[in-house]
Write an enzyme that holds these catalytic residues in place. Structure first.
Site, mmCIF file in Angstrom:
data_model
loop_
_atom_site.group_PDB
_atom_site.id
_atom_site.type_symbol
_atom_site.label_atom_id
_atom_site.label_comp_id
_atom_site.label_asym_id
_atom_site.label_seq_id
_atom_site.Cartn_x
_atom_site.Cartn_y
_atom_site.Cartn_z
ATOM 1 N N SER A 123 -33.588 3.391 28.685
ATOM 2 C CA SER A 123 -35.157 2.828 28.584
ATOM 3 C C SER A 123 -35.202 1.828 27.854
ATOM 4 C CB SER A 123 -35.944 3.618 28.878
ATOM 5 O OG SER A 123 -37.320 2.560 29.026
ATOM 6 N N TYR A 152 -36.454 -6.656 34.088
ATOM 7 C CA TYR A 152 -35.638 -6.335 33.613
ATOM 8 C C TYR A 152 -37.336 -4.782 32.748
ATOM 9 C CZ TYR A 152 -33.427 -4.267 29.595
ATOM 10 O OH TYR A 152 -33.033 -3.499 28.635
ATOM 11 N N LYS A 156 -37.151 -1.224 33.475
ATOM 12 C CA LYS A 156 -36.709 -0.076 32.601
ATOM 13 C C LYS A 156 -37.911 1.186 32.283
ATOM 14 C CE LYS A 156 -32.739 -1.146 31.866
ATOM 15 N NZ LYS A 156 -31.562 0.051 31.192
HETATM 16 N N1 LIG Z 1 -28.712 -3.194 23.978
HETATM 17 C C1 LIG Z 1 -29.305 -3.059 23.497
HETATM 18 O O1 LIG Z 1 -30.229 -3.609 22.743
HETATM 19 C C2 LIG Z 1 -30.786 -2.252 24.527
HETATM 20 C C3 LIG Z 1 -31.401 -2.161 24.391
HETATM 21 C C4 LIG Z 1 -32.663 -1.694 24.819
HETATM 22 C C5 LIG Z 1 -32.255 -0.871 26.043
HETATM 23 N N2 LIG Z 1 -30.303 -1.081 26.363
HETATM 24 C C6 LIG Z 1 -30.159 -0.332 27.653
HETATM 25 O O2 LIG Z 1 -29.019 0.367 27.159
HETATM 26 C C7 LIG Z 1 -27.841 0.162 28.474
HETATM 27 C C8 LIG Z 1 -26.822 -0.141 27.724
HETATM 28 O O3 LIG Z 1 -26.431 -1.434 27.258
HETATM 29 P P1 LIG Z 1 -25.891 -2.313 26.644
HETATM 30 O O4 LIG Z 1 -26.098 -3.389 25.889
HETATM 31 O O5 LIG Z 1 -24.417 -1.347 26.301
HETATM 32 O O6 LIG Z 1 -25.139 -3.131 27.783
HETATM 33 P P2 LIG Z 1 -23.288 -3.730 27.856
HETATM 34 O O7 LIG Z 1 -22.686 -3.910 26.721
HETATM 35 O O8 LIG Z 1 -24.139 -5.020 29.055
HETATM 36 O O9 LIG Z 1 -22.665 -2.980 28.798
HETATM 37 C C9 LIG Z 1 -23.350 -2.488 29.901
HETATM 38 C C10 LIG Z 1 -22.697 -1.458 30.773
HETATM 39 O O10 LIG Z 1 -22.904 -1.456 32.504
HETATM 40 C C11 LIG Z 1 -22.178 -2.289 33.412
HETATM 41 N N3 LIG Z 1 -22.689 -1.798 34.501
HETATM 42 C C12 LIG Z 1 -23.017 -2.869 34.873
HETATM 43 N N4 LIG Z 1 -23.594 -3.359 35.931
HETATM 44 C C13 LIG Z 1 -22.831 -2.187 37.110
HETATM 45 C C14 LIG Z 1 -23.038 -1.713 37.675
HETATM 46 N N5 LIG Z 1 -23.604 -2.494 38.756
HETATM 47 N N6 LIG Z 1 -22.035 -0.749 38.128
HETATM 48 C C15 LIG Z 1 -22.020 0.038 37.477
HETATM 49 N N7 LIG Z 1 -21.929 -0.535 35.354
HETATM 50 C C16 LIG Z 1 -22.672 -1.534 35.511
HETATM 51 C C17 LIG Z 1 -21.229 -2.538 32.661
HETATM 52 O O11 LIG Z 1 -19.732 -2.745 32.951
HETATM 53 P P3 LIG Z 1 -18.723 -4.265 33.985
HETATM 54 O O12 LIG Z 1 -19.047 -4.188 32.118
HETATM 55 O O13 LIG Z 1 -17.530 -3.523 34.055
HETATM 56 O O14 LIG Z 1 -19.818 -4.403 34.627
HETATM 57 C C18 LIG Z 1 -20.968 -2.634 30.695
HETATM 58 O O15 LIG Z 1 -19.847 -1.671 30.993
HETATM 59 C C19 LIG Z 1 -28.463 -0.632 30.038
HETATM 60 O O16 LIG Z 1 -29.623 0.124 30.167
HETATM 61 C C20 LIG Z 1 -29.476 -1.922 28.457
HETATM 62 O O17 LIG Z 1 -30.814 -1.538 29.548
HETATM 63 C C21 LIG Z 1 -29.731 -1.546 25.901
#
Ligand SMILES: NC(=O)c1ccc[n+]([C@@H]2O[C@H](COP(=O)([O-])OP(=O)(O)OC[C@H]3O[C@@H](n4cnc5c(N)ncnc54)[C@H](OP(=O)(O)O)[C@@H]3O)[C@@H](O)[C@H]2O)c1
Length: 246
Positions: A123, A152, A156
């Site tokens: 989340s 978004y 979440k």
């Molecule tokens: N980073 C933060 O500060 C933060 C904060 C709160 C929550 N989150 C949550 O944590 C999780 C990971 O975030 P992150 O920052 O690591 O994101 P990220 O670097 O953008 O990585 C997202 C990953 O999800 C994959 N993805 C996206 N759409 C997809 C689909 N339709 N089917 C399969 N794979 C898909 C992407 O693969 P491709 O590149 O191949 O598309 C990528 O490997 C997410 O759910 C995000 O909402 C992150």
């Protein structure tokens, strides 16, 4: 602002690191979104601890893949608002396909925590700040607003509600906008987990510095249990939206 929110924005130094993750020999994991960001850091840690991915069992499914704030109006191939589709509907469907494997693994796993079987939903702290009272406004699922941030937040919040409805051990992680490595630690620990890997409560008392917002706790309970039933309603909507693919 609630103490719990301040504590997530200005998280204390982690007391839990990769070194604290025990050996994972024999464990099988799936991390969606493992090609970049938090998911990639998580996979690195699991591989270093001897986790596997080629097996007929599954111990932990990390629903980590997600999209955040794509161009306004972005839709999935099915014509559904892209963040709801990617962050909620796809993972729910994927989880349902894998449930038989998770259940059969749980049936032979021993009772100690080190061999437990889990589904983890990722989340965001974004849920606790701008989400409307009660979590999700169902009308906005059927008619998504133009505001991509609101969509978004809805997706979440949806992850939170799906976590409470998933028929396996429920784990929920809240990574934040800090380094992916630290966020991966948050996904690696506990039950209701906030940065970095701290286990927070779910009593609804946010003033204590860590607990989930009271109205969101209410959303996770059925009406007969004193809640609003929003989680069950959202689960039902997701199942309906994915029915053709089940
Ligand atoms: N980073 C933060 O500060 C933060 C904060 C709160 C929550 N989150 C949550 O944590 C999780 C990971 O975030 P992150 O920052 O690591 O994101 P990220 O670097 O953008 O990585 C997202 C990953 O999800 C994959 N993805 C996206 N759409 C997809 C689909 N339709 N089917 C399969 N794979 C898909 C992407 O693969 P491709 O590149 O191949 O598309 C990528 O490997 C997410 O759910 C995000 O909402 C992150």
């Amino acid at each position: 602002m609630f103490k719990s929110q301040l504590s997530q924005f200005f998280s204390p130094a982690p007391t839990f690191s990769e070194a604290d993750v025990p050996a994972q020999d024999g464990k099988v994991f799936i991390v969606t979104g493992g090609s970049s960001g938090i998911g990639l850091e998580l996979c690195k840690t699991l591989y270093q601890k001897n986790g596997q991915t080629k097996e007929s069992r599954l111990h932990v499914l990390w629903n980590n893949a997600g999209v955040s704030q794509p161009p306004a109006g972005s839709l999935s191939k099915q014509g559904i608002e892209l963040q709801l589709a990617t962050n909620c509907l796809g993972p729910l469907l994927f989880t349902q396909f894998l449930l038989p494997l998770l259940k059969s693994t749980a049936a032979v796993a021993t009772k100690d925590a080190s061999s437990s079987v889990r589904v983890i939903w990722t989340s965001s702290q974004m849920v606790e700040l701008p989400a409307p009272q009660g979590g999700i406004v169902m009308f906005e699922l059927r008619t998504p607003p133009v505001n991509v941030t609101r969509n978004y937040v809805n997706s979440k919040t949806g992850n939170l509600l799906l976590a409470t409805e998933t028929p396996m051990t429920k784990y929920l992680a809240w990574p934040l906008l800090h380094s992916a490595r630290l966020a991966a630690l948050t996904e690696l620990n506990g039950c209701y987990v906030v940065p970095w890997g701290r286990i927070a409560g779910s009593s609804g008392d946010s003033s204590t510095g860590g607990d989930l917002r009271k109205d969101l706790v209410g959303a996770t309970k059925l009406v007969e249990d004193g809640g609003t039933g929003h989680a069950a309603e959202f689960w039902g909507w997701c199942v309906e939206m994915t029915r053709e693919s089940q």
